[in-house]
Design an enzyme around this catalytic site. Structure first.
Site, PDB file in Angstrom:
ATOM      1  N   ARG A  50       0.855  -1.204   0.000  1.00  0.00           N
ATOM      2  CA  ARG A  50       0.000   0.000   0.000  1.00  0.00           C
ATOM      3  C   ARG A  50       0.884   1.245   0.000  1.00  0.00           C
ATOM      4  O   ARG A  50       0.618   2.216  -0.687  1.00  0.00           O
ATOM      5  CB  ARG A  50      -0.950   0.017   1.218  1.00  0.00           C
ATOM      6  CG  ARG A  50      -1.626   1.373   1.399  1.00  0.00           C
ATOM      7  CD  ARG A  50      -2.837   1.401   2.323  1.00  0.00           C
ATOM      8  NE  ARG A  50      -2.755   0.527   3.476  1.00  0.00           N
ATOM      9  CZ  ARG A  50      -1.936   0.719   4.524  1.00  0.00           C
ATOM     10  NH1 ARG A  50      -1.147   1.769   4.571  1.00  0.00           N
ATOM     11  NH2 ARG A  50      -1.918  -0.150   5.518  1.00  0.00           N
ATOM     12  N   TYR A 103     -17.196  17.715 -14.377  1.00  0.00           N
ATOM     13  CA  TYR A 103     -17.520  16.289 -14.488  1.00  0.00           C
ATOM     14  C   TYR A 103     -18.483  15.923 -13.356  1.00  0.00           C
ATOM     15  O   TYR A 103     -18.249  16.273 -12.187  1.00  0.00           O
ATOM     16  CB  TYR A 103     -16.228  15.478 -14.392  1.00  0.00           C
ATOM     17  CG  TYR A 103     -16.458  13.988 -14.267  1.00  0.00           C
ATOM     18  CD1 TYR A 103     -17.001  13.261 -15.320  1.00  0.00           C
ATOM     19  CD2 TYR A 103     -16.149  13.318 -13.089  1.00  0.00           C
ATOM     20  CE1 TYR A 103     -17.222  11.909 -15.202  1.00  0.00           C
ATOM     21  CE2 TYR A 103     -16.360  11.962 -12.969  1.00  0.00           C
ATOM     22  CZ  TYR A 103     -16.898  11.256 -14.029  1.00  0.00           C
ATOM     23  OH  TYR A 103     -17.119   9.916 -13.904  1.00  0.00           O
ATOM     24  N   ASP A 175      -8.113  19.305 -13.637  1.00  0.00           N
ATOM     25  CA  ASP A 175      -8.446  17.967 -14.115  1.00  0.00           C
ATOM     26  C   ASP A 175      -8.072  17.931 -15.595  1.00  0.00           C
ATOM     27  O   ASP A 175      -8.733  18.552 -16.424  1.00  0.00           O
ATOM     28  CB  ASP A 175      -9.952  17.713 -13.895  1.00  0.00           C
ATOM     29  CG  ASP A 175     -10.375  16.313 -14.314  1.00  0.00           C
ATOM     30  OD1 ASP A 175      -9.685  15.705 -15.161  1.00  0.00           O
ATOM     31  OD2 ASP A 175     -11.406  15.838 -13.815  1.00  0.00           O
ATOM     32  N   LYS A 200      -9.082   7.083 -18.905  1.00  0.00           N
ATOM     33  CA  LYS A 200      -9.450   7.659 -20.194  1.00  0.00           C
ATOM     34  C   LYS A 200      -8.240   7.659 -21.146  1.00  0.00           C
ATOM     35  O   LYS A 200      -7.711   6.607 -21.417  1.00  0.00           O
ATOM     36  CB  LYS A 200     -10.046   9.050 -19.968  1.00  0.00           C
ATOM     37  CG  LYS A 200     -11.031   9.123 -18.774  1.00  0.00           C
ATOM     38  CD  LYS A 200     -12.324   8.356 -18.983  1.00  0.00           C
ATOM     39  CE  LYS A 200     -13.170   8.218 -17.737  1.00  0.00           C
ATOM     40  NZ  LYS A 200     -13.490   9.443 -17.035  1.00  0.00           N
TER      41      LYS A 200
HETATM   42  C1  LIG Z   1     -13.983   9.845 -15.717  1.00  0.00           C
HETATM   43  C2  LIG Z   1     -13.588  11.177 -15.201  1.00  0.00           C
HETATM   44  C3  LIG Z   1     -13.266  11.364 -13.848  1.00  0.00           C
HETATM   45  C4  LIG Z   1     -13.392  10.262 -12.805  1.00  0.00           C
HETATM   46  O1  LIG Z   1     -12.482   9.248 -12.994  1.00  0.00           O
HETATM   47  P1  LIG Z   1     -12.774   7.692 -12.637  1.00  0.00           P
HETATM   48  O2  LIG Z   1     -11.531   7.028 -13.099  1.00  0.00           O
HETATM   49  O3  LIG Z   1     -14.012   7.297 -13.386  1.00  0.00           O
HETATM   50  O4  LIG Z   1     -12.998   7.636 -11.166  1.00  0.00           O
HETATM   51  C5  LIG Z   1     -12.855  12.622 -13.445  1.00  0.00           C
HETATM   52  N1  LIG Z   1     -12.784  13.652 -14.315  1.00  0.00           N
HETATM   53  C6  LIG Z   1     -13.108  13.515 -15.612  1.00  0.00           C
HETATM   54  C7  LIG Z   1     -13.008  14.695 -16.527  1.00  0.00           C
HETATM   55  C8  LIG Z   1     -13.520  12.283 -16.105  1.00  0.00           C
HETATM   56  O5  LIG Z   1     -13.856  12.160 -17.392  1.00  0.00           O
END
Ligand SMILES: *Cc1c(COP(=O)(O)O)cnc(C)c1O
Length: 380
Positions: A50, A103, A175, A200
């Site tokens: 961890r 988001y 983000d 993503k």
């Molecule tokens: C998918 C997404 C998240 C969250 O991420 P997860 O891996 O699904 O927890 C945060 N910000 C954006 C812009 C996203 O597209």
């Protein structure tokens, strides 16, 4: 490393051949614990997985290099990264400024979970810098920025927001999921923390869920490192390994995502079924100039407002054959979805509700003529 260009770092940063075996690819270390040579005698700095795992370290070093940061931290999901970050830098009573079209999951985390811990928030249009200044409070600890936003593809000026946040003694968090570090490097523009859903574009193959935080400040790195270990929402070794494998092709994938999205936008711009296309690469997009200044290219995400409203939108997402009807984005395969009823259902009825005539495309790296043909038959 002697070379520092993005493509080279993606393939080599954190990924030196294994010193004991010569393995060219970082090994998948599944051990949860590490032998000590006498109490506290750690061989490679690892004690318990961890706290640290060599496969995760390889991913973290690579992510730090790609974002121009000094440290990166890998998590089990993007939201796990966000939760750990906010617990690290905000205290009960702190205020967070959020984009008006954040988001949905980030909004839900802040408004639905961290609110119970005493965190307050305001959502504001980050493209309107006067509105941002007016929304800042003495207790504002974080300005949370997404650019481009999901799903409306709004653009915010990272350097300008960094100035506003820092004047107020707040951190600017970006983000960077939609752009990926290949298209945009927020730390070099003044941001304090970069957040990724590596699920993503970074992972890029829709086969692993993960998240990351990247920073360039030692104090911030120590706080986040403490919380990563104390909260424990870490990326597992196999998830780290898959993400790192995806990263190797990030630059070539992003170029192709951009090529394909640009062609699709060009062809669809004259389609009679379409009311409006949202794409930061279009000269009439309100954030086009800022995007051109801070991004290398404009990405693979496209929003389409349909003339026929929600009925047409739902019909179109049901009719494509190559574009798969599914949530998520950023993988090699093209996806289509209806944000209002799918990814952004969690903000229905909130100030962040998205228009119901909107369809979102995650343009993949298939043959672009096949993709265009698929969209044209669905729009007929
Ligand atoms: C998918 C997404 C998240 C969250 O991420 P997860 O891996 O699904 O927890 C945060 N910000 C954006 C812009 C996203 O597209």
């Amino acid at each position: 490393m002697s070379a520092h260009s993005f493509e080279t770092l993606a393939i080599h940063a954190g990924q030196e051949p294994d010193p004991t075996t010569g393995a060219v690819v970082p090994p998948l270390h599944l051990s949860s614990t590490f032998k000590q040579d006498g109490v506290g005698g750690l061989r490679g700095g690892y004690e318990y997985a961890r706290s640290g795992n060599p496969t995760r370290t390889a991913l973290e070093e690579c992510l730090a290099a790609l974002e121009g940061g000094s440290r990166a931290f890998a998590f089990a999901s993007g939201l796990a990264a966000e939760d750990t970050l906010l617990r690290s830098v905000a205290r009960p009573g702190a205020h967070v400024l959020l984009p008006g079209d954040a988001y949905g999951g980030s909004y839900r985390l802040i408004a639905g979970v961290l609110s119970n811990w005493g965190i307050t928030h305001t959502s504001v249009d980050l493209a309107d810098l006067d509105a941002v200044r007016a929304a800042i409070r003495p207790e504002t600890a974080v300005v949370w920025c997404e650019t481009p936003t999901n799903p409306l593809l709004g653009i915010a000026d990272i350097a300008a927001l960094a100035g506003i946040a820092h004047d107020a003694g707040a951190l600017l968090v970006v983000d960077n999921t939609f752009a990926s570090p290949y298209l945009q490097q927020p730390l070099t523009l003044g941001a304090d923390v970069v957040v990724h859903s590596t699920t993503k574009y970074v992972g890029g193959h829709s086969d692993v869920v993960g998240g990351a935080l990247v920073v360039n400040d030692q104090t911030l790195a120590e706080k986040i490192g403490y919380h990563q270990n104390a909260v424990g929402a870490v990326a597992g070794p196999f998830d780290s390994w898959l993400t790192l494998r995806g990263i190797k092709t990030l630059a070539v994938r992003m170029e192709r995502h951009c090529d394909n999205a640009e062609r699709i936008v060009e062809v669809l711009s004259s389609n009679p079924a379409i009311e409006k296309i949202l794409y930061p690469g279009l000269p009439d997009h309100p954030g086009h100039e800022v995007a051109a200044k801070q991004m290398r290219r404009f990405g693979g995400m496209v929003g389409i407002h349909l003339r026929g409203g929600i009925d047409t939108a739902l019909a179109v997402v049901a009719k494509t054959k190559i574009f798969t009807l599914a949530e998520s984005l950023g993988g090699v395969e093209s996806l289509i979805e209806h944000p209002g009823k799918m990814t952004h259902q969690s903000v229905a009825g909130s100030p962040l509700e998205v228009p119901d005539d909107l369809v979102r495309l995650s343009v993949g790296i298939e043959n672009v003529d096949d993709l265009i043909g698929d969209l044209l038959q669905a729009l007929e």
